[in-house]
Design a protein around this motif. Structure first.
Motif, mmCIF file in Angstrom:
data_model
loop_
_atom_site.group_PDB
_atom_site.id
_atom_site.type_symbol
_atom_site.label_atom_id
_atom_site.label_comp_id
_atom_site.label_asym_id
_atom_site.label_seq_id
_atom_site.Cartn_x
_atom_site.Cartn_y
_atom_site.Cartn_z
ATOM 1 N N ILE A 27 1.008 -1.010 -0.061
ATOM 2 C CA ILE A 27 -0.134 0.113 0.230
ATOM 3 C C ILE A 27 0.957 1.319 0.107
ATOM 4 O O ILE A 27 0.526 2.246 -0.468
ATOM 5 C CB ILE A 27 -0.978 -0.024 1.137
ATOM 6 C CG1 ILE A 27 -1.923 -1.110 1.064
ATOM 7 C CG2 ILE A 27 -1.775 1.181 1.160
ATOM 8 C CD1 ILE A 27 -3.069 -1.408 1.771
ATOM 9 N N ASP A 28 1.890 1.238 0.608
ATOM 10 C CA ASP A 28 2.778 2.400 0.743
ATOM 11 C C ASP A 28 3.498 2.563 -0.637
ATOM 12 O O ASP A 28 3.596 3.924 -1.243
ATOM 13 C CB ASP A 28 4.008 2.196 1.817
ATOM 14 C CG ASP A 28 3.531 2.414 3.318
ATOM 15 O OD1 ASP A 28 2.399 3.022 3.390
ATOM 16 O OD2 ASP A 28 4.294 1.919 4.049
ATOM 17 N N LYS A 31 0.891 4.128 -2.764
ATOM 18 C CA LYS A 31 0.507 5.597 -2.796
ATOM 19 C C LYS A 31 1.466 6.239 -3.398
ATOM 20 O O LYS A 31 1.350 7.337 -4.057
ATOM 21 C CB LYS A 31 0.542 5.963 -1.209
ATOM 22 C CG LYS A 31 -0.548 5.383 -0.531
ATOM 23 C CD LYS A 31 -0.498 5.914 1.029
ATOM 24 C CE LYS A 31 -1.715 5.291 1.767
ATOM 25 N NZ LYS A 31 -1.485 5.873 3.273
ATOM 26 N N ASN A 32 2.923 6.090 -3.134
ATOM 27 C CA ASN A 32 4.229 6.597 -4.014
ATOM 28 C C ASN A 32 3.996 6.503 -5.492
ATOM 29 O O ASN A 32 4.101 7.609 -6.146
ATOM 30 C CB ASN A 32 5.167 6.048 -3.459
ATOM 31 C CG ASN A 32 5.726 6.324 -1.813
ATOM 32 O OD1 ASN A 32 5.070 7.304 -1.442
ATOM 33 N ND2 ASN A 32 6.409 5.417 -1.526
ATOM 34 N N VAL A 35 1.139 9.104 -6.755
ATOM 35 C CA VAL A 35 1.149 10.722 -6.521
ATOM 36 C C VAL A 35 0.685 11.396 -7.694
ATOM 37 O O VAL A 35 0.367 12.413 -7.895
ATOM 38 C CB VAL A 35 2.474 10.910 -5.933
ATOM 39 C CG1 VAL A 35 2.804 12.478 -6.039
ATOM 40 C CG2 VAL A 35 2.661 10.485 -4.601
ATOM 41 N N LEU A 105 -5.790 8.530 -7.108
ATOM 42 C CA LEU A 105 -5.848 8.575 -5.685
ATOM 43 C C LEU A 105 -5.960 10.026 -5.377
ATOM 44 O O LEU A 105 -5.257 11.127 -5.614
ATOM 45 C CB LEU A 105 -4.466 8.195 -5.203
ATOM 46 C CG LEU A 105 -4.297 8.090 -3.602
ATOM 47 C CD1 LEU A 105 -5.208 6.900 -2.921
ATOM 48 C CD2 LEU A 105 -2.908 7.656 -3.182
ATOM 49 N N ASP A 108 -6.311 10.440 -0.090
ATOM 50 C CA ASP A 108 -6.269 9.323 0.359
ATOM 51 C C ASP A 108 -7.674 8.523 0.094
ATOM 52 O O ASP A 108 -8.102 7.467 0.831
ATOM 53 C CB ASP A 108 -6.270 9.307 1.947
ATOM 54 C CG ASP A 108 -4.702 9.688 2.147
ATOM 55 O OD1 ASP A 108 -3.839 9.388 1.558
ATOM 56 O OD2 ASP A 108 -4.655 10.396 3.524
ATOM 57 N N LEU A 110 -9.369 6.195 -3.081
ATOM 58 C CA LEU A 110 -9.174 5.440 -4.338
ATOM 59 C C LEU A 110 -10.266 5.750 -5.302
ATOM 60 O O LEU A 110 -11.241 5.176 -4.767
ATOM 61 C CB LEU A 110 -8.452 4.168 -4.337
ATOM 62 C CG LEU A 110 -7.869 3.338 -5.447
ATOM 63 C CD1 LEU A 110 -6.902 2.607 -5.133
ATOM 64 C CD2 LEU A 110 -9.283 2.683 -5.938
ATOM 65 N N ILE A 127 -8.389 4.614 1.068
ATOM 66 C CA ILE A 127 -7.170 3.769 0.891
ATOM 67 C C ILE A 127 -6.951 3.172 2.326
ATOM 68 O O ILE A 127 -6.617 1.996 2.341
ATOM 69 C CB ILE A 127 -5.940 4.595 0.337
ATOM 70 C CG1 ILE A 127 -4.804 3.656 0.089
ATOM 71 C CG2 ILE A 127 -5.593 5.531 1.613
ATOM 72 C CD1 ILE A 127 -4.906 3.235 -1.209
#
Length: 145
Positions: A27-28, A31-32, A35, A105, A108, A110, A127
């Motif tokens: 998940i991290d 997210k990256n 962006v 995204l 936060d 989706l 998320i």
């Protein structure tokens, strides 16, 4: 004769599931990677329609490569395409599928599309409620034009 048909269906279904590679995205990491995929960065694209001769137009995120992890835990990079599907598993066990190239995204949350044919069948998911993200080439005959 019935046994032959049953075996053929079983083998065909088994090969379909075996041949589709499924990857995960932490998940991290997701997210990256997302962006740059915002509502203001969407591109209008055309893809072929395998059901008839008219092309399909929709807004796509601008991600060309996806960083994923394969079954053996190795990091890989795969190309984004209109056939890539994203399966999200909620913390309560429910699973939802959207097309990866439609995912953005925002704050936060989706957002992604569940259908190429029916506009407005979008999925909006916080998320924080997602426990697992998987990516798979759905094997559909979609190609960018």
């Amino acid at each position: 004769m019935r046994k032959i048909i049953s075996r053929s269906i079983f083998i065909g279904t088994s090969l379909l599931f075996i041949s589709c590679k499924t990857y995960t995205i932490p998940i991290d990491s997701f997210k990256n990677q997302m962006v740059v995929a915002t509502n203001s960065n969407m591109n209008e694209v055309k893809i072929n329609n395998p059901l008839y001769f008219k092309n399909i137009k929709y807004s796509s995120n601008n991600i060309s490569k996806i960083e994923v992890i394969d079954k053996s835990g190795e990091k890989m990079t795969i190309a984004n395409s209109p056939a890539i599907e994203m399966r999200m598993t909620h913390k309560n066990g429910k699973k939802y599928i959207v097309y990866f190239d439609t995912v953005i995204l925002e704050n936060d949350t989706l957002k992604g599309s569940r259908s190429r044919f029916i506009q407005g069948l979008d999925r909006t998911i916080p998320i924080a409620s997602i426990s697992k993200i998987e990516i798979q080439n759905g094997g559909k005959n979609y190609n960018y034009k």
